[in-house]
Write an enzyme that holds these catalytic residues in place. Structure first.
Site, PDB file in Angstrom:
ATOM      1  N   LYS A  13       0.829  -1.219   0.000  1.00  0.00           N
ATOM      2  CA  LYS A  13       0.000   0.000   0.000  1.00  0.00           C
ATOM      3  C   LYS A  13       0.860   1.265   0.000  1.00  0.00           C
ATOM      4  CE  LYS A  13      -2.342  -0.750   3.813  1.00  0.00           C
ATOM      5  NZ  LYS A  13      -1.783  -1.995   4.358  1.00  0.00           N
ATOM      6  N   ARG A  88      -9.577   0.650   9.067  1.00  0.00           N
ATOM      7  CA  ARG A  88      -9.147  -0.727   9.318  1.00  0.00           C
ATOM      8  C   ARG A  88     -10.230  -1.521  10.040  1.00  0.00           C
ATOM      9  NH1 ARG A  88      -3.208   0.464   9.332  1.00  0.00           N
ATOM     10  NH2 ARG A  88      -2.061  -1.483   9.397  1.00  0.00           N
ATOM     11  N   ARG A 122      11.888  -6.103   5.460  1.00  0.00           N
ATOM     12  CA  ARG A 122      11.704  -4.668   5.225  1.00  0.00           C
ATOM     13  C   ARG A 122      12.622  -3.837   6.125  1.00  0.00           C
ATOM     14  NH1 ARG A 122       5.737  -2.035   5.236  1.00  0.00           N
ATOM     15  NH2 ARG A 122       5.678  -2.586   7.447  1.00  0.00           N
ATOM     16  N   ARG A 155      11.410  -2.034  11.666  1.00  0.00           N
ATOM     17  CA  ARG A 155      10.288  -1.571  12.484  1.00  0.00           C
ATOM     18  C   ARG A 155      10.025  -2.578  13.588  1.00  0.00           C
ATOM     19  NH1 ARG A 155       5.322   0.292   8.704  1.00  0.00           N
ATOM     20  NH2 ARG A 155       4.172  -0.834  10.299  1.00  0.00           N
ATOM     21  N   ARG A 166      -0.257  -9.268  13.317  1.00  0.00           N
ATOM     22  CA  ARG A 166      -0.871  -8.225  12.471  1.00  0.00           C
ATOM     23  C   ARG A 166      -1.685  -8.835  11.336  1.00  0.00           C
ATOM     24  NH1 ARG A 166       4.143  -5.061  10.707  1.00  0.00           N
ATOM     25  NH2 ARG A 166       2.737  -3.596   9.709  1.00  0.00           N
TER      26      ARG A 166
HETATM   27  P1  AMP Z   1       0.772   0.525   9.226  1.00  0.00           P
HETATM   28  O1  AMP Z   1       1.991   1.361   9.024  1.00  0.00           O
HETATM   29  O2  AMP Z   1      -0.402   0.992   8.395  1.00  0.00           O
HETATM   30  O3  AMP Z   1       1.032  -0.951   9.069  1.00  0.00           O
HETATM   31  O4  AMP Z   1       0.320   0.753  10.746  1.00  0.00           O
HETATM   32  C1  AMP Z   1       1.154   0.388  11.824  1.00  0.00           C
HETATM   33  C2  AMP Z   1       0.319   0.151  13.062  1.00  0.00           C
HETATM   34  O5  AMP Z   1      -0.370   1.365  13.424  1.00  0.00           O
HETATM   35  C3  AMP Z   1      -0.782  -0.900  12.919  1.00  0.00           C
HETATM   36  O6  AMP Z   1      -0.312  -2.214  13.110  1.00  0.00           O
HETATM   37  C4  AMP Z   1      -1.747  -0.468  14.017  1.00  0.00           C
HETATM   38  O7  AMP Z   1      -1.265  -0.840  15.300  1.00  0.00           O
HETATM   39  C5  AMP Z   1      -1.655   1.072  13.939  1.00  0.00           C
HETATM   40  N1  AMP Z   1      -2.676   1.612  13.013  1.00  0.00           N
HETATM   41  C6  AMP Z   1      -2.434   2.269  11.843  1.00  0.00           C
HETATM   42  N2  AMP Z   1      -3.585   2.633  11.247  1.00  0.00           N
HETATM   43  C7  AMP Z   1      -4.580   2.178  12.060  1.00  0.00           C
HETATM   44  C8  AMP Z   1      -6.000   2.211  11.985  1.00  0.00           C
HETATM   45  N3  AMP Z   1      -6.641   2.779  10.940  1.00  0.00           N
HETATM   46  N4  AMP Z   1      -6.699   1.653  13.009  1.00  0.00           N
HETATM   47  C9  AMP Z   1      -6.071   1.086  14.056  1.00  0.00           C
HETATM   48  N5  AMP Z   1      -4.746   1.001  14.186  1.00  0.00           N
HETATM   49  C10 AMP Z   1      -3.989   1.539  13.192  1.00  0.00           C
END
Ligand code: AMP
Length: 209
Positions: A13, A88, A122, A155, A166
């Site tokens: 994404k 999400r 990554r 990360r 996740r």
């Molecule tokens: P990402 O970089 O999009 O993979 O987000 C990293 C982490 O941030 C996720 O694993 C969640 O813990 C949190 N997070 C990001 N966006 C959301 C969302 N829309 N709702 C809930 N948690 C989020």
């Protein structure tokens, strides 16, 4: 254009959002990136979300919505945006429906086994957030970002146990969004495996731009 990119963590994404953002001159809004920035700065929100993120769990809806409402109200969102990592949950999608009308939802389809390989290899620039992969980028192996010279890091939530958590969260809480948007006639599914440029082409075709 207002666009949502759906897909498991590591489905590409972020990479695709970067391309589309340039192509359509609209910003990418990544809730994950906003949270990481808040954590780095040690703000109140950063401290609140850290335990969820490090455990691979979702941040509570009310915190996410507070952040997204503020972000979407800014001047640069006037002509549209790409949402990467939001919504999400169905609750977040319903809240978004009350804020605005989304044009398209692209779902990037990638098998779990590929995701695990992608995420554990990554590397992310600690300064500008650009991502690399140890298998495909010399930069990732050198450990220094070729955009800004920042140090590349893993990360916390890309560690293997957390990646599996996740993915589990994605299937249980976020995948139902596909039906939610399919029922509204907005969903476009795109095969997310293969060369990045091919996927990019498929996305632009799906958006008819
Ligand atoms: P990402 O970089 O999009 O993979 O987000 C990293 C982490 O941030 C996720 O694993 C969640 O813990 C949190 N997070 C990001 N966006 C959301 C969302 N829309 N709702 C809930 N948690 C989020």
């Amino acid at each position: 254009m207002k666009l949502i990119l759906l897909g498991a963590p590591g489905s590409g994404k972020g990479t695709q959002a970067e391309f589309i953002s340039r192509e359509l001159s609209i910003p990418t809004i990544s809730t994950g990136a906003i949270f990481r920035e808040e954590m780095q700065k040690g703000t109140k929100i950063g401290l609140k979300v850290k335990e969820y993120i490090d455990a691979g769990m979702l941040v509570p809806d009310e915190t996410v919505l507070e952040v997204i409402r503020e972000r979407l109200a800014r001047e640069d969102c006037k002509n549209g945006y790409i949402l990467d990592g939001f919504p999400r949950t169905i609750h977040q999608a319903e809240a978004l429906d009350r804020i605005t009308d989304i044009d398209y939802v692209i779902s990037l389809e990638v098998p779990d086994a590929d995701i695990e390989k992608r995420l554990t290899g990554r590397r992310v620039c600690s300064k500008c957030g650009k991502t690399y992969h140890i298998k495909y980028d010399d930069t990732a192996r050198s450990g220094i970002c070729n955009e800004c010279g920042g140090a590349l890091t893993v990360r916390e939530d890309d560690k293997p146990e957390t990646v599996r958590a996740r993915l589990d969260v994605y299937h249980k809480q976020s995948e139902p969004l596909k039906d939610y948007y399919r029922n509204k006639g907005k969903l476009k599914s795109v095969e997310g495996t293969g060369p990045v440029d091919e996927i990019r082409k498929l996305i632009l075709e799906a958006l008819s731009v």
